[in-house]
Design a protein around this motif. Structure first.
Motif, PDB file in Angstrom:
ATOM      1  N   VAL A  13      39.143 142.607  17.891  1.00  0.00           N
ATOM      2  CA  VAL A  13      40.171 143.373  18.604  1.00  0.00           C
ATOM      3  C   VAL A  13      41.280 143.760  17.641  1.00  0.00           C
ATOM      4  N   ARG A  14      41.852 144.941  17.894  1.00  0.00           N
ATOM      5  CA  ARG A  14      42.945 145.455  17.074  1.00  0.00           C
ATOM      6  C   ARG A  14      44.096 145.875  17.984  1.00  0.00           C
ATOM      7  N   PRO A  15      45.327 145.768  17.487  1.00  0.00           N
ATOM      8  CA  PRO A  15      46.423 146.407  18.216  1.00  0.00           C
ATOM      9  C   PRO A  15      46.215 147.914  18.222  1.00  0.00           C
ATOM     10  N   PRO A  16      46.615 148.614  19.262  1.00  0.00           N
ATOM     11  CA  PRO A  16      46.443 150.074  19.307  1.00  0.00           C
ATOM     12  C   PRO A  16      47.090 150.744  18.098  1.00  0.00           C
ATOM     13  N   GLY A  17      46.397 151.737  17.558  1.00  0.00           N
ATOM     14  CA  GLY A  17      46.948 152.504  16.452  1.00  0.00           C
ATOM     15  C   GLY A  17      46.660 151.945  15.083  1.00  0.00           C
ATOM     16  N   THR A  18      45.803 150.902  14.994  1.00  0.00           N
ATOM     17  CA  THR A  18      45.505 150.313  13.679  1.00  0.00           C
ATOM     18  C   THR A  18      44.055 150.513  13.280  1.00  0.00           C
ATOM     19  N   GLU A  19      43.401 151.535  13.838  1.00  0.00           N
ATOM     20  CA  GLU A  19      41.991 151.751  13.546  1.00  0.00           C
ATOM     21  C   GLU A  19      41.766 152.524  12.248  1.00  0.00           C
ATOM     22  N   ARG A  20      42.811 153.075  11.681  1.00  0.00           N
ATOM     23  CA  ARG A  20      42.625 153.911  10.494  1.00  0.00           C
ATOM     24  C   ARG A  20      42.282 153.068   9.272  1.00  0.00           C
ATOM     25  N   PRO A  21      41.529 153.648   8.314  1.00  0.00           N
ATOM     26  CA  PRO A  21      41.152 152.911   7.106  1.00  0.00           C
ATOM     27  C   PRO A  21      42.376 152.368   6.381  1.00  0.00           C
ATOM     28  N   GLY A  22      42.221 151.159   5.833  1.00  0.00           N
ATOM     29  CA  GLY A  22      43.303 150.538   5.082  1.00  0.00           C
ATOM     30  C   GLY A  22      44.224 149.691   5.920  1.00  0.00           C
ATOM     31  N   ARG A  23      44.069 149.751   7.251  1.00  0.00           N
ATOM     32  CA  ARG A  23      44.896 148.922   8.119  1.00  0.00           C
ATOM     33  C   ARG A  23      44.294 147.520   8.229  1.00  0.00           C
ATOM     34  N   GLU A  24      45.026 146.629   8.907  1.00  0.00           N
ATOM     35  CA  GLU A  24      44.554 145.271   9.083  1.00  0.00           C
ATOM     36  C   GLU A  24      43.170 145.257   9.739  1.00  0.00           C
ATOM     37  N   PRO A  25      42.310 144.302   9.325  1.00  0.00           N
ATOM     38  CA  PRO A  25      40.944 144.301   9.854  1.00  0.00           C
ATOM     39  C   PRO A  25      40.840 143.895  11.313  1.00  0.00           C
ATOM     40  N   GLY A  26      41.884 143.348  11.889  1.00  0.00           N
ATOM     41  CA  GLY A  26      41.829 142.958  13.290  1.00  0.00           C
ATOM     42  C   GLY A  26      42.765 141.813  13.581  1.00  0.00           C
ATOM     43  N   ALA A  27      42.849 141.457  14.850  1.00  0.00           N
ATOM     44  CA  ALA A  27      43.788 140.428  15.290  1.00  0.00           C
ATOM     45  C   ALA A  27      43.089 139.089  15.469  1.00  0.00           C
ATOM     46  N   HIS A  28      43.835 138.031  15.235  1.00  0.00           N
ATOM     47  CA  HIS A  28      43.352 136.673  15.481  1.00  0.00           C
ATOM     48  C   HIS A  28      43.490 136.374  16.970  1.00  0.00           C
ATOM     49  N   THR A  29      42.396 135.958  17.583  1.00  0.00           N
ATOM     50  CA  THR A  29      42.460 135.629  19.003  1.00  0.00           C
ATOM     51  C   THR A  29      41.442 134.550  19.342  1.00  0.00           C
ATOM     52  N   HIS A  30      41.795 133.728  20.319  1.00  0.00           N
ATOM     53  CA  HIS A  30      40.874 132.723  20.854  1.00  0.00           C
ATOM     54  C   HIS A  30      40.305 133.156  22.201  1.00  0.00           C
ATOM     55  N   SER A  31      40.760 134.250  22.736  1.00  0.00           N
ATOM     56  CA  SER A  31      40.471 134.649  24.110  1.00  0.00           C
ATOM     57  C   SER A  31      38.987 134.956  24.352  1.00  0.00           C
ATOM     58  N   PRO A  32      38.464 134.571  25.530  1.00  0.00           N
ATOM     59  CA  PRO A  32      37.108 134.973  25.912  1.00  0.00           C
ATOM     60  C   PRO A  32      37.051 136.366  26.533  1.00  0.00           C
ATOM     61  N   LEU A  33      38.203 137.001  26.742  1.00  0.00           N
ATOM     62  CA  LEU A  33      38.214 138.299  27.416  1.00  0.00           C
ATOM     63  C   LEU A  33      37.478 139.395  26.638  1.00  0.00           C
ATOM     64  N   PRO A  34      37.554 139.440  25.300  1.00  0.00           N
ATOM     65  CA  PRO A  34      36.791 140.487  24.601  1.00  0.00           C
ATOM     66  C   PRO A  34      35.294 140.409  24.848  1.00  0.00           C
ATOM     67  N   VAL A  35      34.717 139.200  24.800  1.00  0.00           N
ATOM     68  CA  VAL A  35      33.268 139.118  25.017  1.00  0.00           C
ATOM     69  C   VAL A  35      32.926 139.406  26.478  1.00  0.00           C
ATOM     70  N   ARG A  36      33.776 139.005  27.403  1.00  0.00           N
ATOM     71  CA  ARG A  36      33.526 139.336  28.804  1.00  0.00           C
ATOM     72  C   ARG A  36      33.556 140.847  29.007  1.00  0.00           C
ATOM     73  N   THR A  37      34.501 141.512  28.335  1.00  0.00           N
ATOM     74  CA  THR A  37      34.589 142.973  28.422  1.00  0.00           C
ATOM     75  C   THR A  37      33.339 143.627  27.857  1.00  0.00           C
ATOM     76  N   ALA A  38      32.876 143.153  26.709  1.00  0.00           N
ATOM     77  CA  ALA A  38      31.685 143.716  26.079  1.00  0.00           C
ATOM     78  C   ALA A  38      30.450 143.501  26.942  1.00  0.00           C
ATOM     79  N   LEU A  39      30.304 142.296  27.474  1.00  0.00           N
ATOM     80  CA  LEU A  39      29.123 141.997  28.291  1.00  0.00           C
ATOM     81  C   LEU A  39      29.135 142.782  29.600  1.00  0.00           C
ATOM     82  N   ALA A  40      30.312 142.912  30.202  1.00  0.00           N
ATOM     83  CA  ALA A  40      30.421 143.680  31.444  1.00  0.00           C
ATOM     84  C   ALA A  40      30.069 145.141  31.198  1.00  0.00           C
TER      85      ALA A  40
END
Length: 271
Positions: free
Chosen positions: A164-191
């Motif tokens: 997961v990334r904060p909005p607006g950080t998808e461009r090349p050279g930006r941070e690779p993503g956010a640190h999270t422990h949440s199960p919500l991303p995988v639930r979103t992907a599976l749904a």
């Protein structure tokens, strides 16, 4: 070929195992919060029965090699490299089985700064073996409660690995993503995969909520866990998570490369 003896030496030298950076205080705090049912530490796992702090310490001693003495409350935690090696072998066995049946797989990480390269190499090898690396819900918004309040992130994939990334950080050279422990991303992907009519993953690979969230929903899940991540090991003990490799999940990303080589070789996936 990297031998178990050479990898054991690397684990200790890189502090992936042995005396690790995670403090006893951090681990005990996580065990207390897990025992209290704090969702930030449950990360998608239903404890099923009551897990008190002493039970968790005993479990983590069995799974990771931390001190079983509940009176020890300070210093650095310890991970037994022998347990790490045995879990890596089991992890590799699951990878190899998935590759042989050309399974649909989903990979995701809450530690993109450290572990993205590890998972991306697995995704590349599985894809080359004929597996389908799934990327459902790309760009979908996920609202996650953090210590700073509710934050909105976008689900993204880098080399087949979800993060997961904060909005607006998808461009090349930006941070690779956010640190999270949440199960919500995988639930979103599976749904999203289910809503689209599939395919659904036959194996989920990752850490934190990616493993716990998928495993709790009945998907085969394997991954990596630190001494302050009791949810993964509880999931393994309860049978909802298949394999958890105990190691420090916050060292330099380059230090995981020998683990990649070892796992891919054991799984007969080396290029």
């Amino acid at each position: 070929m990297l031998t178990p003896q050479a990898l054991r030496a690397h684990l200790l030298a890189a502090r992936l195992a042995g005396i690790v950076a995670t403090s006893r205080e951090e681990s005990l705090r996580s065990y207390r919060l897990f025992a209290a049912g704090d969702p930030r530490v449950l990360i998608g796992i239903d404890p099923g029965r009551g897990w008190g702090q002493r039970e968790l310490i005993q479990l983590m001693a069995e799974k990771c090699g931390v001190s079983a003495d509940h009176r020890r409350t300070s210093g650095h935690d310890v991970i037994d490299p022998g347990r790490t090696l045995r879990a890596l072998d089991a992890f590799a066995e699951r990878l190899g089985a998935a590759a042989r049946r050309r399974a649909h797989v989903l990979l995701g990480t809450g530690h993109p700064h450290r572990l993205l390269g590890f998972y991306a190499a697995l995704a590349d090898a599985l894809s080359a073996a004929g597996c389908t690396v799934l990327t459902p819900a790309q760009g979908r918004c996920v609202d996650i409660l953090t210590r700073f309040g509710l934050r909105t992130y976008n689900l993204d994939y880098v080399r087949g690995v979800a993060l997961v990334r904060p909005p607006g950080t998808e461009r090349p050279g930006r941070e690779p993503g956010a640190h999270t422990h949440s199960p919500l991303p995988v639930r979103t992907a599976l749904a999203a995969a289910a809503e689209a009519g599939g395919p659904l993953p036959e194996l989920v690979i990752g850490d934190h909520g990616w493993v716990c969230g998928a495993g709790q929903l009945g998907f085969e899940a394997i991954g990596l866990g630190d001494t302050d991540d009791p949810a993964l090991f509880v999931g393994e003990a309860q049978g909802s998570v298949s394999v958890v490799v105990p190691l420090d999940d916050g060292v330099r990303s380059a230090y995981y490369r020998p683990l990649t080589r070892y796992v891919l070789n054991r799984a007969c996936l080396s290029q």
